[in-house]
Enzyme design. Structure first.
Site, mmCIF file in Angstrom:
data_model
loop_
_atom_site.group_PDB
_atom_site.id
_atom_site.type_symbol
_atom_site.label_atom_id
_atom_site.label_comp_id
_atom_site.label_asym_id
_atom_site.label_seq_id
_atom_site.Cartn_x
_atom_site.Cartn_y
_atom_site.Cartn_z
ATOM 1 N N LYS A 39 26.459 -7.199 -23.059
ATOM 2 C CA LYS A 39 28.040 -7.971 -23.378
ATOM 3 C C LYS A 39 28.421 -7.052 -24.583
ATOM 4 O O LYS A 39 28.588 -7.468 -25.786
ATOM 5 C CB LYS A 39 27.552 -9.213 -23.911
ATOM 6 C CG LYS A 39 28.833 -10.183 -24.288
ATOM 7 C CD LYS A 39 29.655 -10.503 -23.026
ATOM 8 C CE LYS A 39 30.747 -11.216 -23.236
ATOM 9 N NZ LYS A 39 31.980 -11.436 -22.249
ATOM 10 N N TYR A 71 15.062 -14.853 -27.108
ATOM 11 C CA TYR A 71 14.105 -15.871 -26.879
ATOM 12 C C TYR A 71 12.798 -15.847 -27.730
ATOM 13 O O TYR A 71 12.145 -16.705 -28.083
ATOM 14 C CB TYR A 71 13.452 -15.755 -25.491
ATOM 15 C CG TYR A 71 14.386 -16.413 -24.306
ATOM 16 C CD1 TYR A 71 15.716 -16.802 -24.597
ATOM 17 C CD2 TYR A 71 13.839 -16.230 -23.097
ATOM 18 C CE1 TYR A 71 16.395 -16.930 -23.768
ATOM 19 C CE2 TYR A 71 14.555 -16.581 -21.834
ATOM 20 C CZ TYR A 71 16.113 -17.149 -22.291
ATOM 21 O OH TYR A 71 16.884 -17.539 -21.201
ATOM 22 N N ASP A 82 18.241 -16.477 -11.245
ATOM 23 C CA ASP A 82 18.456 -17.619 -10.700
ATOM 24 C C ASP A 82 19.896 -17.834 -9.758
ATOM 25 O O ASP A 82 19.683 -18.325 -8.849
ATOM 26 C CB ASP A 82 18.694 -18.667 -11.773
ATOM 27 C CG ASP A 82 17.271 -19.504 -12.165
ATOM 28 O OD1 ASP A 82 16.354 -18.735 -11.822
ATOM 29 O OD2 ASP A 82 17.370 -20.616 -12.497
ATOM 30 N N ASP A 93 17.147 -13.746 -16.963
ATOM 31 C CA ASP A 93 16.759 -15.150 -16.593
ATOM 32 C C ASP A 93 18.066 -15.987 -15.970
ATOM 33 O O ASP A 93 17.718 -16.511 -14.722
ATOM 34 C CB ASP A 93 16.569 -15.782 -18.023
ATOM 35 C CG ASP A 93 15.794 -17.394 -17.668
ATOM 36 O OD1 ASP A 93 15.433 -17.562 -16.474
ATOM 37 O OD2 ASP A 93 15.575 -18.035 -18.863
ATOM 38 N N ASP A 150 29.507 -11.759 -17.948
ATOM 39 C CA ASP A 150 30.249 -12.528 -17.238
ATOM 40 C C ASP A 150 30.855 -11.794 -15.818
ATOM 41 O O ASP A 150 30.580 -12.501 -14.885
ATOM 42 C CB ASP A 150 31.435 -13.120 -18.191
ATOM 43 C CG ASP A 150 31.806 -11.785 -18.865
ATOM 44 O OD1 ASP A 150 31.417 -10.701 -18.990
ATOM 45 O OD2 ASP A 150 32.969 -12.013 -19.936
#
Ligand code: NAD
Length: 353
Positions: free
Chosen positions: A188, A142, A248, A244, A220
């Site tokens: 990852k 970001y 959620d 992030d 994942d």
């Protein structure tokens, strides 16, 4: 009487209505616990763009830096979706986080027994879940440079320094130490060099915390495991973008995204906000769930102001309200005694405080 300066940023969409409810709760805390809050309101996001042309006006930045804590709602909405990136509402929030150096975002996820039937997941899968997502907040993709959108090509950069990983990993380990001493670092590393460095740092630090059981999981798989068996997690340590998205997903474990609070820490001043956005689809209808923001105010009392009794009083009042069967629309189910709007659910929380 103790006095605290609180910078209040309501923002856009439902931000305004949910922060108003959290302020009502803090005002009652003020009289019950003999604490004085000096609330000062500042603009950020779309409303700031409309008023000043800047998503994070200097006055807001200065006011937040001079406060004891920041209570924030949410920003953004379709009206500002097509403005230049540096003028978007989200750019204001990212800059505020960066300027206040709040590199650690703590997102607790738990399920109240009363809400077991409100989640789309099976009660037996989510009963007893109590986990904490520790998300890096001021680095990663970001913020990474270079970044650009050209006519036929666009790119972003995911970058972390050893120091950035070390300081967030320390928060992850320290959090695990005061919880169930289990830390799952999500990355990852099978594809990304930045994740390989992340893993290296976490492994090296684990030697300083021999009591903490450390595991590594690819993002994942973590997304899948969070839905399959969320009870396996205690502390999840992860980067900005992965945290992030994962938090959620984790919100559905708690019944609704309108339930999850967060604290952003690391610098001198902490930011407290719900994990959700400005929900333009329901803004202005008075039906949003203010509980995530009210619980964020409780986190503010706990982490920035060390008013533990007051924080616990809010948490207990929320629990009691749910136990009595009062629900907002997002949590409405057969078990609900009364479906409340934004103001009514806060009335009930105030009655139980
Ligand atoms: P969102 O979190 O705003 O909404 C997702 C869904 O959850 C919507 O259906 C919404 O109605 C529902 N929802 C969210 N909060 C709720 C609440 N308190 N009570 C009841 N229902 C609730 O995410 P989105 O729709 O992807 O984004 C909308 C805007 O918010 C965008 O402009 C986005 O950039 C912005 N956003 C801001 C923040 C922030 O301010 N920290 C975070 C995420 C998204």
């Amino acid at each position: 009487m103790k006095n605290y300066n609180i910078a209040v940023i309501k923002g856009d969409g439902i931000g305004v209505e949910i922060v108003d409810q959290a302020l009502r709760v803090l005002n009652k805390i003020s009289s019950k616990f003999n604490i004085n809050f000096d609330f000062k309101e500042y603009l950020m996001g779309g409303c700031a763009i409309d008023a000043t042309g800047n998503p994070l006006p200097d006055e807001t930045l200065k006011g937040t830096k001079n406060s004891d804590a920041v209570l924030f709602g949410a920003i953004g909405g379709p009206k500002w979706d097509n403005v230049e990136r540096h003028l978007r509402p989200e750019s204001g929030l990212l800059k505020l986080r960066s300027e206040l150096e709040v590199y650690a975002n703590l997102r607790p996820v738990a399920i109240y027994d009363e809400l077991l039937d409100a989640s789309t997941l099976k009660p037996e899968v989510i009963k007893g879940v109590d986990l904490l997502v520790v998300r890096e907040l001021t680095g990663g993709i970001y913020f990474g440079q270079p970044r650009a959108k050209e006519d036929n090509r666009a790119y972003n950069t995911m970058v972390y320094s050893r120091d950035e990983i070390t300081r967030i990993a320390k928060i992850g380990f320290e959090s695990a130490m005061i919880r169930d001493k289990k830390l799952c670092s999500v990355d990852k590393a099978n594809v990304l060099e930045v994740s390989q460095l992340w893993r290296e740092v976490v492994d090296a630090m684990s030697k300083d915390y021999p009591e903490v059981q450390v595991s590594h999981m690819y993002i994942d798989n973590a997304a899948m495991q969070l839905i399959r068996n969320p009870k396996q997690f205690d502390v999840i340590l992860t980067s900005n973008i992965f945290g992030d998205i994962l938090s959620d997903a984790a919100s559905m474990v708690s019944g609704s995204i309108g339930m999850l609070a967060s604290a952003s820490l690391g610098g001198k001043v902490g930011i407290y906000e719900p994990i959700h956005g400005s929900a333009p689809d329901i803004a202005g209808r008075g039906i949003s769930n203010p509980i995530a923001t009210i619980l964020s105010a409780a986190m503010m009392l706990e982490y920035s102001l060390n008013e533990i009794d007051a924080a616990n009083a809010i948490k207990q009042a929320v629990k009691k309200t749910l136990e009595l069967g009062y629900r907002t629309t997002d949590l409405a189910s057969f078990g609900a005694r009364q479906v409340c709007n934004t103001t009514e659910i806060t009335d009930k929380i105030l009655e139980n405080l």
